[in-house]
Scaffold this active site. Structure first.
Site, PDB file in Angstrom:
ATOM      1  N   HIS A  25       0.825  -1.216   0.000  1.00 44.98           N
ATOM      2  CA  HIS A  25       0.000   0.000   0.000  1.00 44.98           C
ATOM      3  C   HIS A  25       0.859   1.266   0.000  1.00 44.98           C
ATOM      4  O   HIS A  25       0.677   2.147  -0.849  1.00 44.98           O
ATOM      5  CB  HIS A  25      -0.902  -0.026   1.240  1.00 44.98           C
ATOM      6  N   GLU A  26       1.795   1.352   0.935  1.00 41.16           N
ATOM      7  CA  GLU A  26       2.615   2.558   1.038  1.00 41.16           C
ATOM      8  C   GLU A  26       3.604   2.672  -0.123  1.00 41.16           C
ATOM      9  O   GLU A  26       3.871   3.780  -0.606  1.00 41.16           O
ATOM     10  CB  GLU A  26       3.367   2.571   2.378  1.00 41.16           C
ATOM     11  N   HIS A  29       1.677   4.152  -3.043  1.00 41.77           N
ATOM     12  CA  HIS A  29       1.544   5.605  -2.882  1.00 41.77           C
ATOM     13  C   HIS A  29       2.826   6.318  -3.313  1.00 41.77           C
ATOM     14  O   HIS A  29       2.803   7.258  -4.116  1.00 41.77           O
ATOM     15  CB  HIS A  29       1.292   5.954  -1.407  1.00 41.77           C
TER      16      HIS A  29
END
Length: 248
Positions: A25-26, A29
């Site tokens: 997820h990070e 991003h």
């Protein structure tokens, strides 16, 4: 949102799964933000799949035990991107979409292995995790479950969740003039009138109010108020429906 099974094997599975989900997820991003012109993720060493570059240790442990916590963070900003609106939208949306992608991959693995039902029973405690097959099945099921839950959770349009930023990026700064808003709305429904005239600006003005609503929903979901859980309704049910669709 609720106290999870404190079985040591289950906690270890949760820690592994949430570590993978958070890292993807990070990283998503940061990687997309970098592609859109934001150099800070690269300068801070965030363009890596090493979980140590992204993890929030306290939030990671909280999530594995109680089902809620801040797993990580991404130092991205629209002001540093070539196209602030489109770039930020792509970077923010990349996080939840990475979790959906992981859920799909592990769901396919479960379906082809024929372990969907076994994984569900083992992870939920209906079958003992007493052998490697049951542990692997539970791990694969947890990969699908938690990534779907994080995908749904991060679409909530409340600050500071990704969904709030996605809505902010989608709303135009000004698309109706005063004359285009009906007079009855201007006089009787002033907040709606202001929103119609300056959607993105009003959405940003309501940031703190949105945050307070988010915190209130957390409290209502954690504390035993007659068994009612807003997050169970808004997140749990869609997650269960997607699980059913993908695995059974």
């Amino acid at each position: 949102m609720m106290l999870l099974d404190l079985n040591p094997v289950t906690i270890i599975i949760n820690l592994i799964v949430l570590g993978v989900a958070m890292t993807a997820h990070e990283f998503a991003h940061n990687f997309v933000a970098w592609k859109m012109g934001d150099e800070v993720p690269r300068l801070q060493g965030r363009l890596t799949l090493n979980p140590l570059a992204h993890i929030n240790w306290v939030g990671w442990l909280m999530f594995a035990i109680i089902g809620f916590g801040i797993l990580g963070s991404a130092p991205i900003s629209p002001e540093r991107m070539r196209d602030p609106r489109k770039g930020f939208l792509a970077a923010v949306a990349a996080g939840p979409l990475s979790n959906l992608g992981l859920a799909l991959v592990f769901a396919i693995m479960l379906r082809f292995s024929g372990l969907s039902a076994y994984g569900f029973l083992a992870y939920r405690g209906f079958e003992p995790m007493a052998d490697p097959v049951s542990v692997i099945a539970a791990l694969l099921y947890a990969m699908v479950f938690w990534n779907l839950l994080l995908f749904i959770f991060n679409l909530i349009p409340l600050f500071p969740v990704d969904g709030w930023h996605i809505v902010l990026s989608l709303l135009p700064g000004r698309w109706l003039s005063n004359m285009q808003v009906p007079v009855v709305i201007q006089r009787s429904l002033r907040p709606l009138s202001e929103f119609l005239m300056r959607p993105a600006f009003k959405w940003r003005d309501w940031q703190m109010a949105s945050y307070y609503v988010f915190m209130a929903l957390i409290l209502l979901s954690v504390l035993p108020f007659g068994g009612f859980s807003p997050f169970g309704l808004f997140i749990g049910r869609p997650t269960s429906a997607l699980l059913q669709l993908l695995l059974f």
